[in-house]
Design an enzyme around this catalytic site. Sequence first.
Site, PDB file in Angstrom:
ATOM      1  N   HIS A 127       0.858  -1.159   0.021  1.00 49.45           N
ATOM      2  CA  HIS A 127       0.047   0.027   0.108  1.00 49.45           C
ATOM      3  C   HIS A 127       0.751   1.207  -0.044  1.00 49.45           C
ATOM      4  O   HIS A 127       1.903   1.125   0.695  1.00 49.45           O
ATOM      5  CB  HIS A 127      -0.860   0.211   1.200  1.00 49.45           C
ATOM      6  CG  HIS A 127      -2.031  -1.027   1.397  1.00 49.45           C
ATOM      7  ND1 HIS A 127      -3.146  -0.689   0.329  1.00 49.45           N
ATOM      8  CD2 HIS A 127      -2.220  -2.136   1.961  1.00 49.45           C
ATOM      9  CE1 HIS A 127      -3.865  -1.707   0.435  1.00 49.45           C
ATOM     10  NE2 HIS A 127      -3.307  -2.594   1.310  1.00 49.45           N
ATOM     11  N   ARG A 194      19.094 -10.937   7.233  1.00 54.57           N
ATOM     12  CA  ARG A 194      20.695 -10.574   6.947  1.00 54.57           C
ATOM     13  C   ARG A 194      21.079 -12.029   6.618  1.00 54.57           C
ATOM     14  O   ARG A 194      20.698 -13.058   6.839  1.00 54.57           O
ATOM     15  CB  ARG A 194      21.069  -9.960   8.101  1.00 54.57           C
ATOM     16  CG  ARG A 194      21.135 -10.819   9.480  1.00 54.57           C
ATOM     17  CD  ARG A 194      21.625  -9.795  10.551  1.00 54.57           C
ATOM     18  NE  ARG A 194      21.733 -10.531  11.860  1.00 54.57           N
ATOM     19  CZ  ARG A 194      22.588 -11.533  12.204  1.00 54.57           C
ATOM     20  NH1 ARG A 194      23.610 -11.844  11.466  1.00 54.57           N
ATOM     21  NH2 ARG A 194      22.502 -12.085  13.342  1.00 54.57           N
TER      22      ARG A 194
END
Length: 236
Positions: A127, A194
Amino acid sequence: MKSIARRLANGAVLTGARWLDRVGQIVPGTRAAEGFGSLGRGTSIGFPMATLMGQRSIHIGEDTLVGRHVSLAVGYGVLDTRAPERALVIGDRCVIGARCTIVAHESVVIGDGVWFGQDIFVSDASHGYQDPELPIGEQFGTHDPVEIGSGTWIGHGAIILPGTRIGRNVVVAAGSVVRGVVEDHTVVGGAPARVLRRLEPGVGWVGTRGDVRPVLHGPFGLAAAAALEAEDEATA
Protein backbone atom coordinates in the site's frame (compact mmCIF):
# COMPACT_ATOMS: atom_id res chain seq x y z
CA MET A 1 -25.92 -47.02 21.94
CA LYS A 2 -24.68 -43.42 22.07
CA SER A 3 -21.09 -44.63 21.86
CA ILE A 4 -21.84 -46.77 18.82
CA ALA A 5 -23.74 -43.95 17.12
CA ARG A 6 -20.86 -41.55 17.77
CA ARG A 7 -18.34 -43.99 16.31
CA LEU A 8 -20.47 -44.48 13.21
CA ALA A 9 -21.02 -40.75 12.81
CA ASN A 10 -17.33 -40.05 13.28
CA GLY A 11 -16.40 -42.62 10.66
CA ALA A 12 -18.94 -41.20 8.21
CA VAL A 13 -17.70 -37.64 8.70
CA LEU A 14 -14.05 -38.62 8.21
CA THR A 15 -14.89 -40.70 5.15
CA GLY A 16 -16.83 -37.77 3.70
CA ALA A 17 -13.96 -35.38 4.43
CA ARG A 18 -11.47 -37.64 2.65
CA TRP A 19 -13.84 -37.86 -0.32
CA LEU A 20 -14.12 -34.06 -0.45
CA ASP A 21 -10.34 -33.71 -0.26
CA ARG A 22 -9.96 -36.07 -3.18
CA VAL A 23 -12.64 -34.75 -5.52
CA GLY A 24 -12.27 -31.11 -4.49
CA GLN A 25 -8.61 -30.73 -5.37
CA ILE A 26 -7.69 -28.96 -8.59
CA VAL A 27 -5.70 -31.17 -10.96
CA PRO A 28 -5.23 -31.16 -14.74
CA GLY A 29 -8.42 -32.21 -16.45
CA THR A 30 -10.80 -30.72 -13.89
CA ARG A 31 -13.07 -27.82 -14.78
CA ALA A 32 -11.30 -25.51 -12.34
CA ALA A 33 -7.92 -26.29 -13.94
CA GLU A 34 -9.19 -24.94 -17.25
CA GLY A 35 -9.36 -21.46 -15.74
CA PHE A 36 -5.57 -21.30 -15.20
CA GLY A 37 -3.10 -19.98 -17.72
CA SER A 38 -1.47 -23.40 -17.42
CA LEU A 39 -1.44 -26.21 -14.88
CA GLY A 40 1.21 -28.85 -15.43
CA ARG A 41 0.95 -32.61 -15.38
CA GLY A 42 1.06 -34.11 -11.89
CA THR A 43 0.29 -30.79 -10.18
CA SER A 44 -2.47 -30.48 -7.57
CA ILE A 45 -4.00 -27.67 -5.52
CA GLY A 46 -5.44 -28.91 -2.24
CA PHE A 47 -9.05 -28.55 -1.12
CA PRO A 48 -10.34 -26.32 0.32
CA MET A 49 -8.61 -23.33 -1.26
CA ALA A 50 -8.60 -19.97 0.48
CA THR A 51 -8.63 -17.55 -2.47
CA LEU A 52 -8.12 -18.05 -6.20
CA MET A 53 -8.24 -14.88 -8.30
CA GLY A 54 -6.97 -14.03 -11.75
CA GLN A 55 -6.27 -17.67 -12.59
CA ARG A 56 -5.83 -16.88 -16.29
CA SER A 57 -2.57 -15.11 -15.38
CA ILE A 58 -1.35 -17.94 -13.10
CA HIS A 59 0.97 -20.59 -14.54
CA ILE A 60 2.08 -23.61 -12.50
CA GLY A 61 4.54 -26.22 -13.76
CA GLU A 62 4.58 -29.99 -13.41
CA ASP A 63 4.55 -32.12 -10.25
CA THR A 64 3.95 -29.15 -7.95
CA LEU A 65 1.96 -29.55 -4.74
CA VAL A 66 -0.08 -26.60 -3.44
CA GLY A 67 -1.46 -27.20 0.06
CA ARG A 68 -4.84 -26.47 1.60
CA HIS A 69 -6.16 -22.99 2.38
CA VAL A 70 -3.65 -21.38 0.03
CA SER A 71 -4.36 -18.03 -1.66
CA LEU A 72 -3.11 -17.50 -5.21
CA ALA A 73 -4.21 -14.11 -6.47
CA VAL A 74 -3.46 -11.78 -9.36
CA GLY A 75 -4.58 -8.16 -9.52
CA TYR A 76 -6.82 -6.01 -7.37
CA GLY A 77 -10.07 -7.88 -7.84
CA VAL A 78 -12.11 -10.00 -10.20
CA LEU A 79 -12.86 -6.97 -12.40
CA ASP A 80 -9.21 -5.96 -12.74
CA THR A 81 -8.26 -6.52 -16.39
CA ARG A 82 -4.77 -4.98 -16.26
CA ALA A 83 -2.88 -8.08 -15.13
CA PRO A 84 -0.07 -9.36 -17.37
CA GLU A 85 -0.51 -12.73 -19.07
CA ARG A 86 2.10 -14.34 -16.79
CA ALA A 87 1.79 -12.43 -13.53
CA LEU A 88 2.31 -15.41 -11.21
CA VAL A 89 4.58 -18.23 -12.36
CA ILE A 90 5.44 -21.26 -10.20
CA GLY A 91 7.90 -23.82 -11.56
CA ASP A 92 8.12 -27.61 -11.55
CA ARG A 93 8.40 -29.81 -8.45
CA CYS A 94 7.55 -27.04 -5.99
CA VAL A 95 5.78 -27.38 -2.65
CA ILE A 96 3.59 -24.52 -1.39
CA GLY A 97 2.63 -25.19 2.23
CA ALA A 98 -0.77 -24.76 3.82
CA ARG A 99 -2.17 -21.25 4.34
CA CYS A 100 0.42 -19.53 2.18
CA THR A 101 -0.55 -16.37 0.29
CA ILE A 102 1.02 -15.31 -3.01
CA VAL A 103 -0.27 -12.08 -4.54
CA ALA A 104 0.99 -10.81 -7.89
CA HIS A 105 0.14 -7.57 -9.67
CA GLU A 106 2.97 -7.44 -12.18
CA SER A 107 5.35 -10.38 -11.68
CA VAL A 108 6.07 -13.03 -9.07
CA VAL A 109 8.27 -15.81 -10.46
CA ILE A 110 9.13 -18.90 -8.40
CA GLY A 111 11.71 -21.29 -9.86
CA ASP A 112 11.82 -25.08 -9.94
CA GLY A 113 12.10 -27.18 -6.81
CA VAL A 114 11.23 -24.33 -4.43
CA TRP A 115 9.68 -25.47 -1.15
CA PHE A 116 7.57 -23.24 1.06
CA GLY A 117 6.71 -23.97 4.67
CA GLN A 118 3.33 -22.85 5.98
CA ASP A 119 1.85 -19.35 6.48
CA ILE A 120 4.22 -17.60 4.08
CA PHE A 121 3.30 -14.29 2.43
CA VAL A 122 4.69 -13.12 -0.92
CA SER A 123 3.66 -10.00 -2.82
CA ASP A 124 5.06 -7.69 -5.48
CA ALA A 125 3.14 -4.63 -4.25
CA SER A 126 2.23 -2.90 -1.02
CA HIS A 127 0.00 0.00 0.00
CA GLY A 128 0.92 3.61 -0.47
CA TYR A 129 0.66 6.03 2.47
CA GLN A 130 1.67 9.49 1.26
CA ASP A 131 -1.80 10.99 0.86
CA PRO A 132 -2.65 12.08 4.43
CA GLU A 133 -6.36 12.40 3.63
CA LEU A 134 -6.95 9.05 1.92
CA PRO A 135 -7.27 5.79 3.91
CA ILE A 136 -4.17 3.66 3.53
CA GLY A 137 -6.21 0.74 2.20
CA GLU A 138 -7.29 2.89 -0.74
CA GLN A 139 -3.74 3.93 -1.68
CA PHE A 140 -2.07 1.55 -4.09
CA GLY A 141 1.70 1.30 -4.00
CA THR A 142 4.10 0.71 -6.85
CA HIS A 143 4.67 -2.75 -8.33
CA ASP A 144 8.13 -4.26 -7.81
CA PRO A 145 8.63 -7.80 -9.21
CA VAL A 146 9.68 -10.69 -6.99
CA GLU A 147 11.91 -13.62 -8.00
CA ILE A 148 12.67 -16.74 -5.96
CA GLY A 149 15.42 -18.92 -7.42
CA SER A 150 15.26 -22.65 -8.01
CA GLY A 151 16.05 -25.00 -5.15
CA THR A 152 15.30 -22.45 -2.43
CA TRP A 153 13.59 -23.22 0.88
CA ILE A 154 11.35 -20.59 2.52
CA GLY A 155 10.73 -21.28 6.21
CA HIS A 156 7.46 -21.13 8.13
CA GLY A 157 5.87 -17.70 8.47
CA ALA A 158 8.37 -15.81 6.33
CA ILE A 159 7.36 -12.62 4.51
CA ILE A 160 8.82 -11.86 1.08
CA LEU A 161 8.37 -8.16 0.32
CA PRO A 162 8.07 -6.41 -3.06
CA GLY A 163 11.30 -6.08 -5.01
CA THR A 164 12.96 -9.13 -3.46
CA ARG A 165 15.32 -11.18 -5.63
CA ILE A 166 16.27 -14.46 -3.96
CA GLY A 167 18.94 -16.59 -5.62
CA ARG A 168 19.27 -20.35 -6.07
CA ASN A 169 19.45 -22.85 -3.21
CA VAL A 170 18.88 -20.23 -0.54
CA VAL A 171 17.55 -20.97 2.95
CA VAL A 172 15.21 -18.33 4.39
CA ALA A 173 14.77 -18.96 8.11
CA ALA A 174 11.31 -19.20 9.67
CA GLY A 175 9.72 -15.86 10.52
CA SER A 176 12.10 -13.82 8.38
CA VAL A 177 11.13 -10.60 6.59
CA VAL A 178 13.05 -10.44 3.32
CA ARG A 179 13.61 -7.51 0.98
CA GLY A 180 16.30 -6.80 -1.57
CA VAL A 181 18.79 -9.11 -3.25
CA VAL A 182 19.77 -12.43 -1.66
CA GLU A 183 22.72 -14.16 -3.32
CA ASP A 184 22.84 -17.83 -4.35
CA HIS A 185 23.76 -20.42 -1.71
CA THR A 186 23.21 -18.32 1.37
CA VAL A 187 21.29 -18.77 4.61
CA VAL A 188 19.39 -15.67 5.72
CA GLY A 189 17.20 -14.93 8.72
CA GLY A 190 15.74 -12.19 10.89
CA ALA A 191 13.52 -9.15 10.47
CA PRO A 192 14.89 -7.60 8.40
CA ALA A 193 16.68 -10.68 7.08
CA ARG A 194 20.47 -10.69 6.96
CA VAL A 195 23.03 -13.23 5.79
CA LEU A 196 23.82 -15.82 8.46
CA ARG A 197 25.91 -18.20 6.39
CA ARG A 198 27.20 -18.43 2.81
CA LEU A 199 28.90 -21.03 0.66
CA GLU A 200 32.55 -20.32 -0.10
CA PRO A 201 33.93 -22.70 -2.76
CA GLY A 202 36.76 -24.83 -1.46
CA VAL A 203 36.05 -23.82 2.13
CA GLY A 204 32.46 -24.72 3.06
CA TRP A 205 29.46 -22.98 4.56
CA VAL A 206 30.97 -20.03 6.43
CA GLY A 207 29.07 -18.31 9.22
CA THR A 208 29.27 -14.65 10.17
CA ARG A 209 31.67 -15.52 13.02
CA GLY A 210 33.98 -17.50 10.77
CA ASP A 211 32.78 -20.96 11.77
CA VAL A 212 32.64 -23.43 8.87
CA ARG A 213 30.21 -26.25 8.17
CA PRO A 214 31.30 -28.86 5.61
CA VAL A 215 29.76 -29.32 2.19
CA LEU A 216 27.67 -32.52 2.13
CA HIS A 217 26.22 -34.31 -0.88
CA GLY A 218 22.93 -36.15 -1.28
CA PRO A 219 19.69 -35.84 0.70
CA PHE A 220 21.33 -36.90 3.96
CA GLY A 221 24.96 -36.23 3.20
CA LEU A 222 25.58 -39.95 2.63
CA ALA A 223 28.47 -39.43 0.23
CA ALA A 224 30.30 -37.22 2.70
CA ALA A 225 29.67 -39.65 5.54
CA ALA A 226 31.04 -42.53 3.45
CA ALA A 227 34.14 -40.52 2.55
CA LEU A 228 34.80 -39.67 6.19
CA GLU A 229 34.40 -43.30 7.17
CA ALA A 230 36.84 -44.40 4.46
CA GLU A 231 39.32 -41.77 5.61
CA ASP A 232 39.04 -42.96 9.20
CA GLU A 233 39.66 -46.55 8.14
CA ALA A 234 42.67 -45.53 6.08
CA THR A 235 44.28 -43.73 8.99
CA ALA A 236 43.40 -46.37 11.59
